[in-house]
Design a protein around this motif. Structure first.
Motif, PDB file in Angstrom:
ATOM      1  N   MET A  65       0.846  -1.194   0.000  1.00 41.82           N
ATOM      2  CA  MET A  65       0.000   0.000   0.000  1.00 41.82           C
ATOM      3  C   MET A  65       0.879   1.240   0.000  1.00 41.82           C
ATOM      4  N   THR A  66       0.722   2.088  -0.979  1.00 44.85           N
ATOM      5  CA  THR A  66       1.485   3.324  -1.074  1.00 44.85           C
ATOM      6  C   THR A  66       0.530   4.513  -1.139  1.00 44.85           C
ATOM      7  N   ASP A  67       1.091   5.713  -0.927  1.00 42.44           N
ATOM      8  CA  ASP A  67       0.284   6.937  -0.965  1.00 42.44           C
ATOM      9  C   ASP A  67      -0.996   6.757  -0.145  1.00 42.44           C
ATOM     10  N   LEU A  68      -0.832   6.323   1.072  1.00 42.58           N
ATOM     11  CA  LEU A  68      -1.996   6.050   1.916  1.00 42.58           C
ATOM     12  C   LEU A  68      -2.736   7.329   2.277  1.00 42.58           C
ATOM     13  N   HIS A  69      -4.046   7.219   2.301  1.00 42.12           N
ATOM     14  CA  HIS A  69      -4.923   8.334   2.630  1.00 42.12           C
ATOM     15  C   HIS A  69      -5.602   8.054   3.968  1.00 42.12           C
ATOM     16  N   PRO A  70      -6.035   9.080   4.696  1.00 43.03           N
ATOM     17  CA  PRO A  70      -6.759   8.841   5.951  1.00 43.03           C
ATOM     18  C   PRO A  70      -7.978   7.938   5.773  1.00 43.03           C
ATOM     19  N   GLU A  71      -8.621   8.014   4.621  1.00 41.35           N
ATOM     20  CA  GLU A  71      -9.794   7.166   4.394  1.00 41.35           C
ATOM     21  C   GLU A  71      -9.437   5.696   4.169  1.00 41.35           C
ATOM     22  N   ASP A  72      -8.153   5.386   4.103  1.00 42.52           N
ATOM     23  CA  ASP A  72      -7.732   3.980   4.035  1.00 42.52           C
ATOM     24  C   ASP A  72      -7.686   3.348   5.424  1.00 42.52           C
ATOM     25  N   THR A  73      -7.884   4.144   6.456  1.00 42.73           N
ATOM     26  CA  THR A  73      -7.875   3.619   7.817  1.00 42.73           C
ATOM     27  C   THR A  73      -8.957   2.580   7.999  1.00 42.73           C
ATOM     28  N   ALA A  74      -8.562   1.384   8.438  1.00 42.89           N
ATOM     29  CA  ALA A  74      -9.508   0.278   8.594  1.00 42.89           C
ATOM     30  C   ALA A  74      -8.773  -0.933   9.149  1.00 42.89           C
ATOM     31  N   MET A  75      -9.538  -1.934   9.520  1.00 43.11           N
ATOM     32  CA  MET A  75      -8.973  -3.249   9.786  1.00 43.11           C
ATOM     33  C   MET A  75      -8.912  -3.956   8.433  1.00 43.11           C
ATOM     34  N   TYR A  76      -7.764  -4.508   8.130  1.00 41.47           N
ATOM     35  CA  TYR A  76      -7.560  -5.190   6.859  1.00 41.47           C
ATOM     36  C   TYR A  76      -7.520  -6.705   7.081  1.00 41.47           C
ATOM     37  N   TYR A  77      -8.237  -7.410   6.234  1.00 43.85           N
ATOM     38  CA  TYR A  77      -8.349  -8.855   6.328  1.00 43.85           C
ATOM     39  C   TYR A  77      -7.934  -9.507   5.016  1.00 43.85           C
ATOM     40  N   CYS A  78      -7.310 -10.679   5.117  1.00 42.48           N
ATOM     41  CA  CYS A  78      -7.167 -11.499   3.925  1.00 42.48           C
ATOM     42  C   CYS A  78      -8.174 -12.636   4.018  1.00 42.48           C
ATOM     43  N   ALA A  79      -8.535 -13.162   2.879  1.00 44.60           N
ATOM     44  CA  ALA A  79      -9.534 -14.220   2.808  1.00 44.60           C
ATOM     45  C   ALA A  79      -9.166 -15.183   1.694  1.00 44.60           C
ATOM     46  N   ALA A  80      -9.668 -16.406   1.822  1.00 46.29           N
ATOM     47  CA  ALA A  80      -9.355 -17.444   0.841  1.00 46.29           C
ATOM     48  C   ALA A  80     -10.572 -18.326   0.610  1.00 46.29           C
ATOM     49  N   ASP A  81     -10.614 -18.907  -0.575  1.00 46.83           N
ATOM     50  CA  ASP A  81     -11.701 -19.826  -0.893  1.00 46.83           C
ATOM     51  C   ASP A  81     -11.265 -20.751  -2.012  1.00 46.83           C
ATOM     52  N   PRO A  82     -11.693 -22.019  -1.963  1.00 45.90           N
ATOM     53  CA  PRO A  82     -11.304 -22.958  -3.014  1.00 45.90           C
ATOM     54  C   PRO A  82     -12.146 -22.849  -4.275  1.00 45.90           C
ATOM     55  N   GLY A  83     -13.018 -21.875  -4.345  1.00 41.66           N
ATOM     56  CA  GLY A  83     -13.904 -21.747  -5.487  1.00 41.66           C
ATOM     57  C   GLY A  83     -13.203 -21.370  -6.770  1.00 41.66           C
ATOM     58  N   THR A  84     -13.984 -21.274  -7.828  1.00 46.04           N
ATOM     59  CA  THR A  84     -13.440 -20.971  -9.146  1.00 46.04           C
ATOM     60  C   THR A  84     -13.767 -19.561  -9.594  1.00 46.04           C
ATOM     61  N   PHE A  85     -14.128 -18.706  -8.674  1.00 46.54           N
ATOM     62  CA  PHE A  85     -14.612 -17.371  -9.011  1.00 46.54           C
ATOM     63  C   PHE A  85     -13.500 -16.334  -9.021  1.00 46.54           C
ATOM     64  N   CYS A  86     -12.277 -16.716  -8.855  1.00 45.45           N
ATOM     65  CA  CYS A  86     -11.155 -15.850  -8.501  1.00 45.45           C
ATOM     66  C   CYS A  86     -11.244 -14.427  -9.051  1.00 45.45           C
ATOM     67  N   VAL A  87     -10.612 -13.533  -8.324  1.00 48.28           N
ATOM     68  CA  VAL A  87     -10.510 -12.088  -8.531  1.00 48.28           C
ATOM     69  C   VAL A  87     -11.800 -11.372  -8.149  1.00 48.28           C
ATOM     70  N   SER A  88     -12.613 -11.997  -7.335  1.00 51.29           N
ATOM     71  CA  SER A  88     -13.795 -11.321  -6.823  1.00 51.29           C
ATOM     72  C   SER A  88     -13.448 -10.462  -5.612  1.00 51.29           C
TER      73      SER A  88
END
Length: 125
Positions: free
Chosen positions: A83-106
């Protein structure tokens, strides 16, 4: 048992940078779609980016295009969010997630089955 562990969050000033990491275990990492999400207080969880199993395809939400870059290192079972050029509105809890589905890039949180515990990003003006 699938586990995702994020790290790399912190407090920075506007314009600063952070790199988040997400280490996965308990499954065949390279076969799972991955995504990064964020949730600010009082707001719904928002999709930041989805990344395909091999990492060659990505989809970013408009507000982070040109500032955030995701990648994955499958042999290391790790995904990254630069993450570069961060803005105050980027403030948040950030999560990663995973799934074995075939829908990738959702960037739809409903499509992901497994979630990490989150890492806090705070950007001050």
């Amino acid at each position: 048992q699938v586990q995702l562990v994020e790290s790399g969050g912190g407090s920075v000033q506007a314009g600063g940078s952070l790199r988040l990491s997400c280490v996965a275990s308990g499954y065949t990492y390279g076969r799972y779609c991955m995504g990064w999400f964020r949730q600010a207080p009082g707001k719904e969880r928002e999709g930041v980016v989805g990344i395909s199993t091999g990492g060659s395809s990505t989809r970013y939400t408009d507000s982070v295009k040109g500032r955030f870059t995701t990648s994955r290192d499958n042999p290391k079972n790790t995904a990254y969010l630069q993450m570069t050029d961060l803005h105050p509105e980027d403030t948040a809890m950030y999560y990663c997630a995973a799934d074995p589905g075939t829908f990738c890039v959702s960037t739809d949180p409903a499509k992901y089955r497994y979630w990490g515990q989150g890492t806090q990003v705070t950007v001050s003006s």
